[in-house]
Write an enzyme that holds these catalytic residues in place. Structure first.
Site, PDB file in Angstrom:
ATOM      1  CE  LYS A  38      -0.232   0.021   5.038  1.00 33.18           C
ATOM      2  NZ  LYS A  38      -0.944  -0.551   6.185  1.00 33.18           N
ATOM      3  NE  ARG A 145      -7.073   1.377  11.984  1.00 34.93           N
ATOM      4  CZ  ARG A 145      -5.905   1.184  11.380  1.00 34.93           C
ATOM      5  NH1 ARG A 145      -5.002   2.158  11.341  1.00 34.93           N
ATOM      6  NH2 ARG A 145      -5.622   0.040  10.815  1.00 34.93           N
ATOM      7  CE1 TYR A 290      12.086  32.153   1.840  1.00 34.32           C
ATOM      8  CE2 TYR A 290      12.348  29.767   1.661  1.00 34.32           C
ATOM      9  CZ  TYR A 290      11.938  30.982   1.126  1.00 34.32           C
ATOM     10  OH  TYR A 290      11.385  31.023  -0.132  1.00 34.32           O
ATOM     11  CG  MET A 343       8.054  24.045  -1.828  1.00 35.87           C
ATOM     12  SD  MET A 343       6.854  25.079  -2.658  1.00 35.87           S
ATOM     13  CE  MET A 343       6.113  25.985  -1.315  1.00 35.87           C
TER      14      MET A 343
HETATM   15  C1  LIG Z   1      -0.176  -1.561   6.818  1.00 33.80           C
HETATM   16  C2  LIG Z   1      -0.839  -2.789   7.298  1.00 33.80           C
HETATM   17  C3  LIG Z   1      -0.088  -3.937   7.613  1.00 33.80           C
HETATM   18  C4  LIG Z   1       1.423  -3.980   7.550  1.00 33.80           C
HETATM   19  O1  LIG Z   1       1.982  -3.394   8.692  1.00 33.80           O
HETATM   20  P1  LIG Z   1       3.581  -3.323   8.890  1.00 33.80           P
HETATM   21  O2  LIG Z   1       3.744  -2.852  10.278  1.00 33.80           O
HETATM   22  O3  LIG Z   1       4.081  -2.373   7.883  1.00 33.80           O
HETATM   23  O4  LIG Z   1       4.122  -4.691   8.677  1.00 33.80           O
HETATM   24  C5  LIG Z   1      -0.781  -5.074   7.990  1.00 33.80           C
HETATM   25  N1  LIG Z   1      -2.130  -5.085   8.049  1.00 33.80           N
HETATM   26  C6  LIG Z   1      -2.869  -4.003   7.770  1.00 33.80           C
HETATM   27  C7  LIG Z   1      -4.348  -4.092   7.874  1.00 33.80           C
HETATM   28  C8  LIG Z   1      -2.259  -2.817   7.394  1.00 33.80           C
HETATM   29  O5  LIG Z   1      -2.998  -1.744   7.126  1.00 33.80           O
END
Ligand SMILES: *Cc1c(COP(=O)(O)O)cnc(C)c1O
Length: 403
Positions: A38, A145, A290, A343
């Site tokens: 992700k 969540r 800056y 930036m």
């Molecule tokens: C991001 C995520 C993981 C992975 O977590 P890490 O700590 O990066 O290994 C596992 N399960 C879910 C649902 C996640 O959102």
């Protein structure tokens, strides 16, 4: 595009490090590892990382949403059909995305009844057979969540699911809030809550194929016997999810004598690079950047770097005369930032590196010679986590895979 087109600022991700880290994770975990890619593979470039991880044996990849899933499915086109992994959409299906979710063979996590309705209607529209669309049900065991809470909400959800005749409950999952804290009371509570949910799933006559949980810290801390028992409860195969360790990092475990119990020797996969774009020598008393937060205490040679906070090179890495900021690596030596990160630009002190020249490669994160700058170091300066530092590398920084 080459790394040097436009501005020389790019990320190199090591395919070899990804492969070896995947093997280390798979060695540390008795269960198959779902590789989480992700958020652009935690900033490492998902389109490059996903095929490497699939070819390394990852049968499942985890993405955030349908859009990421489509991009990753496309990137996997270079692999033969036999090693095409499943793709789990971990943050669910947003209304309107259900058609593409099915079209690209993405497997959604579900926890709202609207997910069931949308997916079931789309499967019906396509004339799919009964129970042919796999979904994974998330249980909220204490993060508040995503997920369905055990008890009455889960009972109602399971009824709704049974009525969605095109769907098949292929997986059940949960997520731990404090996996890096060994034997944390919250983890114990969440584990117990998940087992209660498994009993409800079983009593509802459901037979999921997979039960999954965990993350890097869960593997590191040895949550696998618990996962085995949870999966056994419904006759399912356990899967461990993990992201951070693939990229070569793990949080230090707390509450245990031995940090990084099982995930030793991970290799950071990412190197963030730029080049010196300008050099100048300034006299004592010259102000840098800056608000003149840094004043040269003596004659200094300064290197300009074409990177700034718009690239995710955080302003909190800045240095004043009183407080040092981040270092970068130039000709194998550490060079301190001076003044504010702005930036698009930052300035490093190369007074002690007389050979530093225009166009020299500069490492912002990663190794050069025998020196290394870690994202953990940036995280400490920015009062944040290594996750946020890696994901925070900006979208305008191109990513390249290297061996
Ligand atoms: C991001 C995520 C993981 C992975 O977590 P890490 O700590 O990066 O290994 C596992 N399960 C879910 C649902 C996640 O959102």
């Amino acid at each position: 595009m080459s790394p040097d087109s436009c501005r020389p600022l790019w990320v190199e991700t090591s395919a070899g490090a990804l492969r070896r880290n995947y093997a280390r994770l798979q060695h540390a975990s008795p269960h198959p590892v779902l590789a989480v890619v992700k958020a652009n593979a935690y900033g490492h470039g998902a389109a490059g990382c996903a095929p490497v991880l699939a070819a390394s044996g990852a049968g499942w990849l985890g993405v955030t949403d349908v859009c990421e899933g489509i991009q990753i499915r496309r990137s996997l086109g270079i692999l033969p059909q036999t090693v095409q992994p499943r793709i789990l959409v971990m943050c669910g299906v947003w209304p309107g995305d259900e058609a593409e979710c099915l079209q690209h063979q993405l497997t959604p996590v579900v926890w709202e009844t609207v997910h069931l309705d949308l997916l079931n209607a789309e499967a019906a529209r396509r004339g799919m057979p009964p129970q042919s669309l796999p979904v994974h049900l998330e249980i909220d065991t204490g993060m508040a969540r995503q997920g369905v809470a055990p008890g009455e909400p889960l009972a109602a959800f399971l009824q709704h699911l049974a009525a969605a005749t095109h769907l098949r409950l292929e997986g059940v999952l949960t997520h731990f809030a404090s996996a890096e804290s060994v034997d944390d009371p919250q983890t114990l509570q969440q584990s117990a809550s998940f087992l209660a949910a498994m009993r409800q799933v079983r009593d509802a006559g459901q037979h999921p194929t997979f039960v999954h949980a965990g993350n890097t810290s869960g593997v590191d801390a040895g949550l696998d016997p618990w996962l085995t028992s949870a999966a056994n409860f419904v006759g399912a195969t356990p899967i461990t999810r993990a992201g951070l360790a693939l990229y070569g990092h793990a949080l230090p475990l707390t509450g245990s004598a031995q940090p990084h119990l099982r995930l030793a020797h991970l290799e950071p996969a990412l190197t963030w690079k730029t080049r010196i774009s300008s050099l100048r020598t300034v006299p004592a008393g010259a102000t840098v950047g800056y608000n003149a937060t840094f004043v040269a205490p003596h004659t200094m040679r300064l290197a300009l770097l074409p990177v700034g906070y718009a690239d995710g090179f955080r302003r909190s890495l800045s240095a004043t005369n009183a407080h040092s900021g981040a270092d970068v690596l130039i000709r194998g030596q550490r060079a301190a930032l001076v003044g504010r990160v702005s930036m698009d630009l930052s300035v490093a002190d190369v007074t002690h590196v007389p050979a530093a020249s225009l166009g020299d490669e500069v490492v912002l994160l990663g190794q050069q010679g025998s020196e290394r700058i870690s994202p953990e170091h940036h995280a400490a300066l920015a009062h944040t986590s290594v996750y946020e530092v890696l994901c925070g590398i900006g979208a305008r920084v191109p990513r390249f895979m290297v061996d």
